[in-house]
Design a protein around this motif. Structure first.
Motif, PDB file in Angstrom:
ATOM      1  N   LEU A  22       3.492  -0.050   0.500  1.00 42.70           N
ATOM      2  CA  LEU A  22       3.715   0.635  -0.767  1.00 42.70           C
ATOM      3  C   LEU A  22       3.907   2.122  -0.504  1.00 42.70           C
ATOM      4  N   VAL A  23       4.863   2.710  -1.188  1.00 43.55           N
ATOM      5  CA  VAL A  23       5.205   4.119  -0.963  1.00 43.55           C
ATOM      6  C   VAL A  23       4.399   5.018  -1.903  1.00 43.55           C
ATOM      7  N   PRO A  24       3.720   6.039  -1.394  1.00 42.91           N
ATOM      8  CA  PRO A  24       2.985   6.969  -2.259  1.00 42.91           C
ATOM      9  C   PRO A  24       3.906   7.606  -3.299  1.00 42.91           C
ATOM     10  N   GLY A  25       3.350   7.937  -4.455  1.00 41.08           N
ATOM     11  CA  GLY A  25       4.158   8.483  -5.539  1.00 41.08           C
ATOM     12  C   GLY A  25       4.327   9.988  -5.471  1.00 41.08           C
ATOM     13  N   ASN A 354      -2.883   6.831  -5.849  1.00 43.16           N
ATOM     14  CA  ASN A 354      -1.986   7.422  -4.849  1.00 43.16           C
ATOM     15  C   ASN A 354      -0.513   7.154  -5.115  1.00 43.16           C
ATOM     16  N   VAL A 355      -0.207   6.091  -5.849  1.00 40.28           N
ATOM     17  CA  VAL A 355       1.201   5.859  -6.198  1.00 40.28           C
ATOM     18  C   VAL A 355       1.523   6.408  -7.583  1.00 40.28           C
ATOM     19  N   GLY A 356       0.507   6.927  -8.281  1.00 39.04           N
ATOM     20  CA  GLY A 356       0.726   7.531  -9.588  1.00 39.04           C
ATOM     21  C   GLY A 356       0.866   6.536 -10.719  1.00 39.04           C
ATOM     22  N   ALA A 357       0.140   5.415 -10.632  1.00 33.52           N
ATOM     23  CA  ALA A 357       0.209   4.380 -11.671  1.00 33.52           C
ATOM     24  C   ALA A 357      -1.031   4.445 -12.550  1.00 33.52           C
ATOM     25  N   ARG A 358      -0.830   4.575 -13.847  1.00 35.53           N
ATOM     26  CA  ARG A 358      -1.958   4.679 -14.770  1.00 35.53           C
ATOM     27  C   ARG A 358      -2.507   3.322 -15.175  1.00 35.53           C
ATOM     28  N   ASN A 359      -1.699   2.267 -15.023  1.00 36.06           N
ATOM     29  CA  ASN A 359      -2.132   0.931 -15.397  1.00 36.06           C
ATOM     30  C   ASN A 359      -1.390  -0.089 -14.533  1.00 36.06           C
ATOM     31  N   ILE A 360      -1.713  -1.358 -14.714  1.00 41.51           N
ATOM     32  CA  ILE A 360      -1.103  -2.397 -13.881  1.00 41.51           C
ATOM     33  C   ILE A 360       0.403  -2.463 -14.107  1.00 41.51           C
ATOM     34  N   ALA A 361       0.845  -2.298 -15.330  1.00 40.84           N
ATOM     35  CA  ALA A 361       2.287  -2.351 -15.627  1.00 40.84           C
ATOM     36  C   ALA A 361       3.039  -1.283 -14.840  1.00 40.84           C
ATOM     37  N   GLU A 362       2.484  -0.080 -14.762  1.00 41.90           N
ATOM     38  CA  GLU A 362       3.124   0.973 -13.978  1.00 41.90           C
ATOM     39  C   GLU A 362       2.999   0.691 -12.489  1.00 41.90           C
ATOM     40  N   PHE A 363       1.897   0.104 -12.074  1.00 44.24           N
ATOM     41  CA  PHE A 363       1.702  -0.250 -10.666  1.00 44.24           C
ATOM     42  C   PHE A 363       2.779  -1.228 -10.203  1.00 44.24           C
TER      43      PHE A 363
END
Length: 392
Positions: A22-25, A354-363
């Motif tokens: 996974l690539v960091p955001g 670290n990837v900048g996801a606030r929730n599972i949908a964004e993850f």
């Protein structure tokens, strides 16, 4: 699409957890401020909400009544196997002790004998009520052939979730020897959410979703104690399976406005695997071997596949995973081991941050790269010394 493997035959290239990263955001978030809740749809009611997107597999070495209560109190959900020792024996602890103590050369034959004992319907209701007495959700599982029979018993006893689970699930199962489960009818008539699995493909996932389940399990043969891939040569690596089934979920939602979560089931023993499954499109994960290591697990450090006791063609084995910590440690830490098998929730929230996801949908929108050297690059000393990422 695909590569030539010989004259007139192509094969798709597929990927498992060890082959991607996974690539960091560009933006990072405080891990304490991300939302990892999992919501399981219900008919004419608010969804069942789990604080963490993790389910424990319906395997006898993992889940009993005590474990199910502990798991739910920590925010997850544990599924009890209605065709295991808990419903065949009034005193399953004695049976479990035999399984743990038996020499590995005799274990498959022993399991075959143990699981020949008939299922007692009164124990199905009793186990469900015991879980409910703990003040938590009760989730149970059976194969399709027994679902219609056991589903009613479990529902009447107070079960909250019913899982219909087999090695490979399809809507169009053909048999002249027994009546196939009418999946659409079953989902319609059950008052509680029905989770269906397992599958790995886009088209079949769409067909299953059209039958009305609350969620779909993804994965054929990746479990630590499963031998289906060796016995049958059957399966799709979990990254590709998850991505394909997530695409079916999104297409079905676009068509019907009904969101059916997918749950990646199996092949995840460490936090990084769980993170990758969610980033590839899973709404939650189902885990077995990681929880078999908990002090609360009934297998006492042993774990065996659901098809190990099959009378004619066993497709599982008993493995020793050891008892490494409490269930709370495995889920929330503090981790006392360096291999990523403890503090799974901390791994999820830290990765999301670290990837900048606030929730599972964004993850699920995280950038993914093919990275077959991600576990070995710069890790020579760990590999040589069998520590950290150098452990198998």
């Amino acid at each position: 699409m695909g590569m030539w493997i010989g004259r007139n035959r192509k094969a798709r290239v597929t990927y498992g957890f060890d082959e991607i990263a996974l690539v960091p955001g560009r933006v990072t978030i405080n891990p304490n401020e991300v939302d990892i809740a999992f919501r399981l749809p219900r008919k004419d009611a608010e969804p069942l909400e789990l604080k963490i997107p993790i389910l424990a597999s319906a395997m006898d070495g993992v889940v009993d009544v005590r474990f199910a209560i502990a798991m739910n109190k920590l925010g997850g959900l544990a599924v009890l196997n209605l065709e295991g020792v808990q419903t065949r024996y009034k005193n399953p602890q004695e049976v479990l002790q035999k399984i743990v103590e038996t020499d590995r050369s005799d274990i498959t034959a022993l399991l075959q004998r143990i699981y020949q004992e008939p299922i007692q319907e009164d124990l199905i209701a009793a186990r469900v009520r015991q879980v409910k007495t703990g003040g938590v959700l009760a989730a149970v599982s059976s194969i399709p052939q027994r679902a219609a029979e056991f589903g009613k018993i479990a529902e009447d006893a107070g079960a909250d979730v019913f899982v219909v689970q087999s090695t490979v699930s399809t809507v169009r199962h053909i048999s002249s020897q027994y009546k196939s489960l009418d999946l659409e009818k079953f989902c319609r008539e059950m008052r509680i959410p029905v989770i269906v699995g397992n599958t790995v493909g886009y088209d079949v996932t769409l067909e299953i979703m059209e039958c009305g389940p609350a969620a779909v399990l993804v994965g054929v043969g990746p479990g630590a104690a499963c031998t289906s891939r060796g016995v049958l040569g059957l399966g799709v690596p979990q990254v590709t399976a998850t991505v394909d089934c997530a695409a079916a979920r999104d297409a079905y939602f676009k068509k019907t406005s009904r969101y059916v979560p997918i749950i990646t089931d199996g092949g995840m023993s460490r936090g990084g695997d769980v993170c990758k499954a969610l980033a590839c499109g899973a709404d939650a994960v189902m885990v077995g071997s990681a929880f078999a290591k908990a002090h609360e697990a009934p297998g006492r450090g042993y774990h065996w596949g659901m098809a190990t006791p099959h009378a004619n063609l066993p497709r599982g084995t008993r493995i020793q995973v050891g008892s490494t910590g409490s269930l709370k440690q495995i889920l929330f830490g503090p981790a006392e081991v360096d291999d990523g098998s403890q503090n799974l929730v901390g791994a999820i929230t830290t990765c999301m941050g670290n990837v900048g996801a606030r929730n599972i949908a964004e993850f699920q929108q995280t950038e993914i790269i093919i990275a077959p050297s991600i576990k070995t690059e710069g890790k020579l000393f760990q590999t040589v010394q069998s520590v950290g990422m150098g452990t198998s």
